[in-house]
Design an enzyme around this catalytic site. Structure first.
Site, PDB file in Angstrom:
ATOM      1  CG  ASP A  96      -2.171   0.881   1.128  1.00  0.00           C
ATOM      2  OD1 ASP A  96      -3.063   0.732   0.394  1.00  0.00           O
ATOM      3  OD2 ASP A  96      -2.016   1.935   1.892  1.00  0.00           O
ATOM      4  CE1 TYR A 100      -5.183   7.038   0.387  1.00  0.00           C
ATOM      5  CE2 TYR A 100      -5.267   7.178   2.713  1.00  0.00           C
ATOM      6  CZ  TYR A 100      -5.175   6.346   1.694  1.00  0.00           C
ATOM      7  OH  TYR A 100      -5.104   5.092   1.749  1.00  0.00           O
ATOM      8  CG  HIS A 131      -5.804  -3.596  -0.347  1.00  0.00           C
ATOM      9  ND1 HIS A 131      -4.850  -3.201  -1.634  1.00  0.00           N
ATOM     10  CD2 HIS A 131      -5.028  -2.798   0.742  1.00  0.00           C
ATOM     11  CE1 HIS A 131      -3.943  -2.037  -0.988  1.00  0.00           C
ATOM     12  NE2 HIS A 131      -4.201  -1.739   0.185  1.00  0.00           N
TER      13      HIS A 131
END
Length: 279
Positions: free
Chosen positions: A100, A196, A252
């Site tokens: 990730d 982010y 994921h």
């Protein structure tokens, strides 16, 4: 099987990491919304195979400091944290494994400081340029990111109904409770979301030095956020060996939900060449 819990001063913060085993060094970098504990099914296997395994909590996570400002989480600062950690531990070169955000950081380390990396394994997230150029379907998969970038709204949404949204992320038993425990303290969820908010430019094509070392990309077919194309196309940015591996029926968090397959691939790829572990 953790031999040592470390607290290291690096780049102006205190960074926590675990060190397990002896031998050539493997550095494991986690992503959102994890801590070093996401590697709990890899650490004993890799250490048992003769490696020293370093698994840090990245800034904002776990027992590592969480600076208060959004711009404290730009990837240049995260890279500096990691290089400072290696310097403090007198580790010259590592096998690098990222998942990730840890993969995105790993791609940058592999391209910008190749003298510190022997081999690189990217789980889930391909090269940033490959993601940016993967097309509309990939961009639709990442449509949650604008919400994550909305201060207050994202925190409220993720905490609502006893962290209901977070509980939908992974099928691994107990993982949601672990995330809840780690993100519940004041400021920790915001710190995780700041990755982010501080790095929106990653959505745009940028220029990076080409990766000249061996890379393996591992992708799982039940990943809702990242498609196969972005990982396969990462080969376009690698001058060294690029190996693509597709894992079936894993979400994921493939290092948890397909840990036997991931561990087998890691040992096969990283066991072929031993790096020097100290200056």
């Amino acid at each position: 099987m953790v031999d040592e819990s470390l607290m290291v001063n690096t780049n102006g913060i205190h960074m926590h990491a675990t060190s397990t085993g002896q031998g050539p060094v493997i550095l494991l970098l986690h992503g959102f919304p994890d801590t070093h504990l996401v590697w709990r099914k890899q650490v004993p296997v890799l250490a048992g195979a003769g490696f020293r395994v370093i698994a840090p909590d990245l800034r904002g996570y776990g027992r590592t400091d969480a600076p208060p400002h959004v711009l404290d989480y730009t990837l240049d600062k995260i890279r500096a944290d990691i290089l400072g950690l290696l310097d403090a531990l007198k580790i010259d070169k590592v096998h690098l494994v990222g998942h990730d955000w840890g993969s995105l950081i790993g791609w940058q380390l592999a391209s910008m400081v190749p003298t510190r990396i022997e081999r690189f394994v990217a789980l889930s997230a391909g090269h940033p340029m490959a993601i940016a150029r993967a097309g509309i379907l990939q961009h639709m998969r990442l449509s949650y990111i604008p919400m994550f970038c909305m201060p207050g709204i994202a925190e409220h949404t993720l905490r609502a109904a006893d962290w209901f949204a977070l509980r939908q992320f992974s099928s691994e038993p107990g993982q949601a409770e672990l995330w809840k425990r780690e993100l519940d303290p004041p400021g920790r969820l915001t710190a995780a979301l700041n990755y982010y908010r501080a790095n929106l430019k990653l959505a745009l094509p940028q220029s990076y030095p080409r990766v000249k070392l061996p890379v393996m990309g591992i992708w799982s077919d039940r990943d809702p956020a990242l498609g196969e194309k972005q990982m396969r196309d990462s080969a376009h940015y690698v001058d060294g060996e690029f190996r693509f591996e597709r894992i079936h029926d894993a979400d994921h968090w493939l290092q948890l939900t397909a840990h036997d397959k991931v561990n087998t691939l890691l040992l096969d790829f990283l066991g072929t060449k031993k790096p020097q572990s100290t200056f």
